[in-house]
Design an enzyme around this catalytic site. Sequence first.
Site, PDB file in Angstrom:
ATOM      1  N   HIS A  45       0.827  -1.208   0.000  1.00  0.00           N
ATOM      2  CA  HIS A  45       0.000   0.000   0.000  1.00  0.00           C
ATOM      3  C   HIS A  45       0.858   1.253   0.000  1.00  0.00           C
ATOM      4  O   HIS A  45       0.554   2.228  -0.661  1.00  0.00           O
ATOM      5  CB  HIS A  45      -0.912  -0.038   1.230  1.00  0.00           C
ATOM      6  CG  HIS A  45      -2.004   0.968   1.199  1.00  0.00           C
ATOM      7  ND1 HIS A  45      -3.162   0.767   0.482  1.00  0.00           N
ATOM      8  CD2 HIS A  45      -2.116   2.173   1.780  1.00  0.00           C
ATOM      9  CE1 HIS A  45      -3.945   1.818   0.642  1.00  0.00           C
ATOM     10  NE2 HIS A  45      -3.333   2.684   1.414  1.00  0.00           N
ATOM     11  N   HIS A  91     -10.505   2.772  -1.119  1.00  0.00           N
ATOM     12  CA  HIS A  91     -10.666   2.337   0.267  1.00  0.00           C
ATOM     13  C   HIS A  91     -11.461   1.041   0.250  1.00  0.00           C
ATOM     14  O   HIS A  91     -12.514   0.916   0.879  1.00  0.00           O
ATOM     15  CB  HIS A  91     -11.340   3.422   1.115  1.00  0.00           C
ATOM     16  CG  HIS A  91     -10.659   3.622   2.435  1.00  0.00           C
ATOM     17  ND1 HIS A  91     -11.297   3.978   3.580  1.00  0.00           N
ATOM     18  CD2 HIS A  91      -9.358   3.500   2.779  1.00  0.00           C
ATOM     19  CE1 HIS A  91     -10.422   4.069   4.573  1.00  0.00           C
ATOM     20  NE2 HIS A  91      -9.247   3.793   4.107  1.00  0.00           N
TER      21      HIS A  91
END
Lengths: 732, 229
Positions: A45, A91
Amino acid sequence: MTEITKEIVSEHGLSESEYEEVLKILGRVPNINELGIFSVMWSEHCSYKSSKKWLKTLPTEAPWVICGPGENAGVVDIGDGQAAIFKMESHNHPSYIEPYQGAATGVGGIMRDVFTMGARPIANMNALRFGRPDHPKTRHLVSGVVSGVGGYGNCMGIPTVGGETNFHASYDGNILVNAMTVGLADTDNIFYSAAAGIGNPVVYVGSKTGRDGIHGATMASAEFDDDSEEKRPTVQVGDPFTEKLLLEACLELMATDAIVAIQDMGAAGLTSSSFEMADKGGVGIQLDLDNVPMREEAMTPYEIMLSESQERMLMILKPGREGEAKTIFEKWELDFAVIGKVTDTGRMVLTMGGEIVADLPVAPLADSAPEYDRPWVKTECPDPIKASDVSAPADLKKTLLKIMGSSDIASRKWIWEQYDHMVMGDTIQRPGGDAAVVRIHGTDKALAITTDCTPRYCYAHPETGGAQAVAETWRNLTATGALPLAITDCMNFGNPERPEIMGQFVGCIEGMRDACIALDYPVVSGNVSLYNETNGTGIFPTPAIGGIGLLKQSDHMATLAFKNSGEVILVVGEASGDMGQSIYLKEIEGREEGAPPSVDLAIERKNGDFVRDAIHAGELTACHDISDGGLLVAISEMALAGNCGADLDLVSDLPLHAACFSEDQARYIVTATSETAEKLLEKAKLANVPLQLIGTTGHNELNFGTELSISIEDIREVYSNWLPDLMTVPGN
Amino acid sequence: MKAAVIVFPGSNCDRDMKVAIEQSMGHSPAMVWHADTDLPETDLIAIPGGFSYGDYLRCGAIAGNSPIMREVVKKAKVGTPILAVCNGFQVATETGMLPGALLRNANQKFICKDVDLKVAANNERFVGAFETGQTVRFPVAHHDGNFFTDDETLARLEGEGLIAFKYSDEDGNVTDTTNINGSRNNIAGIYNEAGNILGLMPHPERLISDQLGGTDGKTFFDNLINSLS
């Protein structure tokens, strides 16, 4: 302190070779705080370790680009000393586990990325993908995500002006929630994140730090399994009211010259923000964690550094400006704390309770972040499906109704009516059109904004799908009259350790690159979300593209609604009639097969430039691009929006179903008065742009010779009811 | 003519209100911060929409107890005209300046769209540009606009002509189908007994030009400013 065992290293998502590298950098065994920091900084990430190699190949420059990828968001010049600052971010993992908070904090995070750079957010968009409509979790997830997106944006008072939503079984176990924010700043007052000025204070502002979201970035870098629900505690909780205060306080402080650098605390919280600021500035930072505002007792250094509590910012101030800044944050009732200083050591030194709890070199940690050239296999393009390989519809009316009421085409009004899309008083094209358009407050200018991707095309052939996604945003912006400027990308894929998934990623990037170059339409920001897999099944490759375009004069804007009776309907562009991956094939024949429609970028550009010029010349009364569903769907949407029907007279060599429902690219439906149409036909001939007269607007039906006669209201019924019907709980 | 717009932390339609008033008045209203204890000399007070204090306790509840609202209530008592829109309407009911309460929408969802409203009773100052019985179009954007009050108050509002707007269709039919949020008697806006306060959930400040999709809001503000000048 905790002893570092093999198990602990593996729980932190570090591979053996990565841990070897840690030992090499430190020359010793890390303590638990340091291990935690390595773990998040080197997570997929935060480090983009699988994707970096390929992202570097995207074009990121143009004369109007002020800042490309690498900062909190991309910045483009929109003239008159103004800049548009924008980015889209995923998200996904949190939203599947806890849809309301996951989506809400996604929206909060992306807005923070934009106002960190000095921009007031002026519009939000989103791109959502859910599982198949009848999957037992779909309704719950749609309901939660939509309320979460609305709950945060509505409270902030930033209009959510549109987006896109798909439903497909490939997202049954991994939904996608991609949020985009566009902000407005002055070009001479843009803020960056590189720390500078030895001895300058490091300041923490915003909400207090709690234990929420610890290891969120690590969770987002792994696949889901059956126990993923247990990860609920790692989802952050949003507080849009605090963020609204943080926005106003930051903008107030930014109007002074007290700030040297600023960075929001997003994924990996204080760790990521402090390391990024130090690394970009080539300096060290010393933080005293005792001074971090905390909302829970007895938090450890590990928890403080890895917390993903929302609505927080880290700033470097000019020396002696703390008082001024503190007054502003106190006015807005926010925490303000000097937690450290910039040093010349090149190290990140953390102390707590008078002891050093972590001491790490900044540059080696950032520079040695792993970068992989993962093996990949190319997805071969399937054969095209010709019109003759597909049976003709038995009844065109029933076919059209089925398609207009299908999950891909039906109205998304149920969603966008839950978003405040008008607040700020500048929304001049609301959701439901090709792109949303918001005025630049107090000027004649406006920005058009859209998000697009057709994942079934990307799955069938990633190169074509990647190019198509970029081209579709470009076309949607063009259809409003805007000149497309730049894109942000949100790359959602499965597990990159599987060569076929990595191949999808590489293919999509290649297609996107070709389209960006051909259309003069660079990438200025983006985000990658990998490991969107559950129990080994990946999602469709989904490179969601967010595009923005500029209308120098907002009254030159086109909309898709038919305006008046008796106007001529024309189609721009040519159809091959190929039916592969079309909605027709999926809905009518139940086949998701074949090659996606081919993308010819030179034609795309030529046709689009022709349409935009015609809009600017005031020659068109309506304009709509042809995409999902094909020509007859586009015409139906224009009729519904204008509450005005049409008599169609489409002369074509293609079979009826191909003429009506093929999804050939680079096409638009436009309307004009009959006098102007004559002129347009001549201009098109000179420009070598295919332009064909296909009907006349009028009355309240769609008629097509003997093939079709259907009232607008009948279409509206299926089109409007599909989503509300899906979302109605049986028995209520 | 002078106007003031109250700004709470979390107000977010304050700028829209300012723009609408400016457009009709020709100059800016004063923007008054919630912590202030003095109101400037003014001929109109506008309480704008938004999420004052996050609306965390109950919509408008904290704002209703803010320092500036004590001053607003005093001004209301001496007849200063007050326009309370959306969150402003919720704040006004919390202070008791207007009767009733705004509950969660019957469908439990935030609703943002243009709605048709029947002008239910005329009050020259606020809606003099419209005829009683005609319809106007303003947008709504709220989660808690479901107007509730007891039977007695409802009868009084109806009997004394204190209902400003009712949710209707474009022909002015007021039915259950047109009741977007479950409000009693489709009430979208009400006056106080003295007629100097209008509270309404819809946002007239959002439709003030053709480019924004309509001009009924401009007509509303032009009349309001004219009648107070």
